[in-house]
Design an enzyme around this catalytic site. Structure first.
Site: not given
Length: 360
Positions: A168, A273
């Site tokens: 990230k 997701k």
């Protein structure tokens, strides 16, 4: 003849506690509320199915202050419904009953009923992950934080045998993030370690392309959501000019017209997701549309507990993809539900020798 049944539903809330400050470009997470949905037939109460409704803070369409009473009201309504024993009929019925704007609730109910239909053994589908104990390759996730914390995570993931690392970025100085990538590449070539990046929309459309050019020097496989969702024209231009593959993530949340998005932006990949995009049926629809357009995809958990992670792993297993999935979040919490899910050497596995802890 199709059998029908009237099921009963309830839920249990648990506040999961992170083992560390989980940093994203939207802030730091320390706890996470999840709601475990239970279903059973009152005539045969010893068999229960479990699902998970877990809206993600500031990201899920159904992250709202009144989520718990909304969930309770919907479950009361579901108590009045008659359910067929056919899994596809169940999924279609839930799509009609649960608003698109409540994706985590729909996913939780889908999983709970499918689990019940399969005998309440945490088996959601016919799939090799559960039935043949076939492991799924996953990426090792590097959370945002200061340089030392990120270096520590990188070293740990590499020592654990991961060959795909997802980092990230966007929370610390871009120069420091470049230095971390340089550190990885100085030790491991692209043939040894695949690098994925996730910007969570942290880049400005004005300088995103220049940053992507710099990141591409480190042979990055892909970058998720370089600019904020909703900027379709700018994202389309980035996907046309980018020196590295772009994967849409937040861009998919709340989108009903999937074809329009894929046709207009034409991304290299999409990230799925289920908790955020509407559950199992919606995820399968995204996959079909992506495959028709030669758009790559992989599945990622959205910080669910092991109940949700188990369901997503089984869903991913149906497609038998060799691409590493984003399913390594089971060890994030101090008080996750004990489960047969194990992460070893860059794979998530289902170990039937480990017994599921009861949510109750």
């Amino acid at each position: 003849m199709v059998n029908t049944v009237q099921l009963q539903f309830s839920y249990i809330k648990r506040t999961l506690v992170f083992r560390f400050d989980a940093g994203t470009s939207r802030g730091v997470l320390n706890t996470r509320d999840v709601y475990w949905v239970k279903t059973f037939d009152p005539k045969n109460p010893e068999i229960s199915g479990w699902g998970e409704a877990a809206p993600l803070v500031e990201l899920s369409p159904d992250f709202r202050e009144d989520f718990e009473p909304v969930l309770g009201k919907i479950l009361q309504e579901m108590n009045q419904e008659i359910w067929e024993s056919d899994p596809q009929a169940v999924l279609l019925k839930l799509k009609a009953l649960i608003p698109f704007e409540l994706p985590s609730i729909r996913f939780g109910l889908e999983t709970a009923i499918l689990d019940w239909l399969n005998g309440g053994e945490k088996r959601i589908f016919l799939n090799d992950f559960f039935d043949a104990l076939k492991p799924i390759p996953i990426n090792g996730l590097i959370w945002m934080g200061d340089r030392e914390f990120m270096l520590e995570q990188i070293d740990q993931k590499l020592s654990e045998g991961f060959i795909c690392i997802k980092m990230k970025i966007g929370a610390i100085d871009f120069g420091q993030e470049i230095a971390l990538l340089d550190y990885i590449r100085s030790r491991f070539s692209p043939e040894k370690i695949t690098l994925r990046l996730d910007a969570n929309g942290a880049f400005s459309p004005n300088d995103a392309l220049e940053k992507l050019k710099k990141l591409a020097e480190f042979h990055v496989q892909s970058i998720e959501q370089p600019i904020p969702a909703g900027n379709w024209a700018e994202m389309k231009k980035l996907c046309e000019l980018t020196p590295l593959a772009i994967a849409l993530d937040e861009e998919l949340i709340g989108i009903k017209d999937k074809e329009q998005l894929l046709e207009q932006i034409q991304p290299q990949h999409i990230i799925l997701k289920p908790t955020l995009i509407g559950g199992i049926l919606e995820t399968q629809a995204w996959i079909q549309l992506a495959q028709e357009r030669n758009i790559g995809w992989w599945m990622t958990s959205a910080l669910e507990s092991n109940i949700g992670l188990n369901a997503i792993s089984q869903l991913a297993s149906i497609y038998d993809s060799s691409i590493p999935q984003g399913l390594g979040t089971g060890k994030l919490y101090h008080n996750n539900l004990e489960s047969p899910l194990e992460v070893r050497s860059g794979f998530i596995r289902y170990n039937p020798e480990i017994v599921w802890e009861s949510p109750e």
